[in-house]
Structure formats: C-alpha cells, structure tokens
Design a protein around this motif. Structure first.
Motif, PDB file in Angstrom:
ATOM      1  N   SER A  10      20.136   8.611  12.755  1.00  0.00           N
ATOM      2  CA  SER A  10      19.266   7.605  13.349  1.00  0.00           C
ATOM      3  C   SER A  10      18.589   6.816  12.239  1.00  0.00           C
ATOM      4  O   SER A  10      18.356   7.343  11.145  1.00  0.00           O
ATOM      5  N   ASP A  12      15.673   5.952  11.457  1.00  0.00           N
ATOM      6  CA  ASP A  12      14.406   6.406  10.888  1.00  0.00           C
ATOM      7  C   ASP A  12      14.423   7.884  10.481  1.00  0.00           C
ATOM      8  O   ASP A  12      13.389   8.451  10.146  1.00  0.00           O
ATOM      9  N   SER A  13      15.608   8.494  10.490  1.00  0.00           N
ATOM     10  CA  SER A  13      15.689   9.925  10.206  1.00  0.00           C
ATOM     11  C   SER A  13      16.273  10.185   8.818  1.00  0.00           C
ATOM     12  O   SER A  13      17.273   9.584   8.425  1.00  0.00           O
ATOM     13  N   LYS A  14      15.642  11.099   8.092  1.00  0.00           N
ATOM     14  CA  LYS A  14      16.159  11.551   6.813  1.00  0.00           C
ATOM     15  C   LYS A  14      16.598  13.012   6.880  1.00  0.00           C
ATOM     16  O   LYS A  14      16.973  13.605   5.871  1.00  0.00           O
TER      17      LYS A  14
END
Length: 270
Positions: A10, A12-14
């Motif tokens: 996604s 905004d996902s790390k």
C-alpha cells in the motif's frame, strides 16, 4: 500494480511480510532483511547422497535444505527425480538435521504429498502461470516459493502470486531466477533490478537463485553478492558434494568448499 490487491504494498505502508517456518530444530524467518540461505543439490539422487550433503550443509549454518523430487526437464530422457521416494528422503533429512526442506511441485495431484513431506512448496518457473496449480497451492497451509517464469514480466509474476493469495494462502516468497533473453553465454539473464523493484512494489519476501539464473558455477558467487546488495531477503543455491557426478545441473552446483567461502562473504554483508 493495478490488479495486485494482496501482493502490492500500500502507498503508505513500509511494513514487510515476514514468513516464519518452525521445525523441531529451529525457527526460520524469511523477509524484512533476514538473510535466509536455502541450499542443496538440484535433485535428490539417493538416500546416501542426500543425507550426506544435508549434514554437511547443516554444519555450515544453512537455514533451509532444497532438493528436487519431481524435476521438470527439457528432455524426457533426463533424470526427472525419484518422485515419492525423493520426498521421503527429504523428510528423513529434516528429521536428521532439524532443518526445514523445500521441494518443487509440478502437478496439482502431487500437491498434498509434497506438502505432507516438506515445509515449503516450490512452484518453478515453468509452472508460474499454471493457474490450476496456483489455485490449489492457495488452499494449502504451507509457504509457497514462487519462481519467476522464463519470460514473465514483473507484473505477470506478481499476478501469479495473487492467484495463490486470493485462494487463501498469503505466505508467498518470490524468487528471481533469471529470464530468457538473446544472450547465449549464460543460462538466463539475471534481473537484479527486479529485486529492488519488487521490494518497492510488494511487501512479500524476495530471494534470488543465482544457480539457475546463470547456469555457470563461476558466476554464482558474484551474482549472489549482487543480489544481496540489491536488497534480496535470501539466496537459493545448488550445492553438491561431487558436482561432476550430479544427475542434474552439476555445471552450476558449488562444492561444499566453494559454498562455505560464499556464505562467509554473504554473512559479512548483512
């Protein structure tokens, strides 16, 4: 990745997926910077041969043992593995060493017995788009190691992964093993850039198989180091105690001594 709802990272996902494999001997974590080393001969040739190399590799600190029981071969006259007997030998090696084992499945009808004997299920490059097999692998509660197809784009590779995940199994490990190009001096062309790109696009672990990628023993070590420098989560390397006598892929298999030298350098990189 427009259609990769489950495999894609996604925006905004790390967070990276970490796949854990437990055996009586140890717990292995694959992904998010863990340097997982999978090693063993191309094929399980006999009980004596495989148990000998399994013990050697255990002493060298290997994380997972590999070995082919069902082998897809370009020629119908080449050694195609021991089948069910090979799976039994793999299971015996796991009991002997405490290490998890991985082997390839080619036919959905063999999936249950491969899953019963192995800790990871490999789907090879020739079957990356065998959609029936991918869907069946999605119903099995075992991690799946999915190799990139001979001429697959990165999107096609991730979409193949999506078939497994959409069917219910989200424990997928991606394996770059080279793609076919016009270059005849190597078995395949290693796409090192794909490692970095897939790590950017997906949260799933990515490993590299420099043995099948190059087909040349002399190239395995430099490509393995390049893969780790590009951010790979591990390596899958063919090792045989007597490569000149191997029934398959001896020309790309390292000796135990060569493998020990490589892993020493790899461990120093991470």
């Amino acid at each position: 990745m427009l259609a990769c709802k489950l495999a894609s990272r996604s925006p905004d996902s790390k967070n990276n997926t970490i796949i854990k494999i437990k055996t009586a001997g140890k717990e292995i974590s694959i992904g998010d910077g863990n340097c997982t080393i999978i090693a063993g001969p191309c094929s399980v040739e006999s009980q004596e041969q495989y148990l000998e190399i399994a013990l050697i590799l255990k002493e060298m600190g290997v994380d997972i043992l590999r070995g082919g029981a069902f082998k897809p071969r370009s020629s119908p006259y080449s050694f195609a593995g021991l089948g069910t007997e090979g799976l039994k030998i793999l299971a015996e090696a796991r009991e002997l060493t405490g290490l998890p084992v991985v082997s390839e499945v080619m036919d959905p009808r063999d999936l249950d017995q491969v899953a019963a004997h192995c800790d990871l299920i490999q789907i090879g490059s020739r079957n990356m788009q065998n959609f029936s097999l991918l869907k069946e692998a999605g119903r099995v509660d075992k991690p799946v190691l999915l190799k990139r197809g001979l001429a697959a784009t990165i999107e096609e590779w991730l979409l193949a992964c999506e078939y497994i995940m959409d069917a219910g199994n989200e424990k997928v490990i991606l394996c770059e093993r080279g793609i076919r190009t016009f270059e005849p001096l190597t078995r395949n062309t290693v796409d090192i850039g794909a490692v970095a790109l897939v790590k950017e696009l997906s949260h799933l672990p990515v490993i590299v198989d420099p043995s099948h990628a190059t087909g040349r023993r002399s190239l395995v070590a430099p490509v393995a180091r390049a893969a780790m420098a590009a951010g790979a989560d591990g390596l899958m390397i063919e090792v045989h105690q007597h490569p000149e006598e191997a029934l398959s892929d001896g020309e790309q298999s390292l000796t135990p001594e060569q493998f020990a030298a490589l892993t020493e350098r790899i461990r120093a990189m991470v």
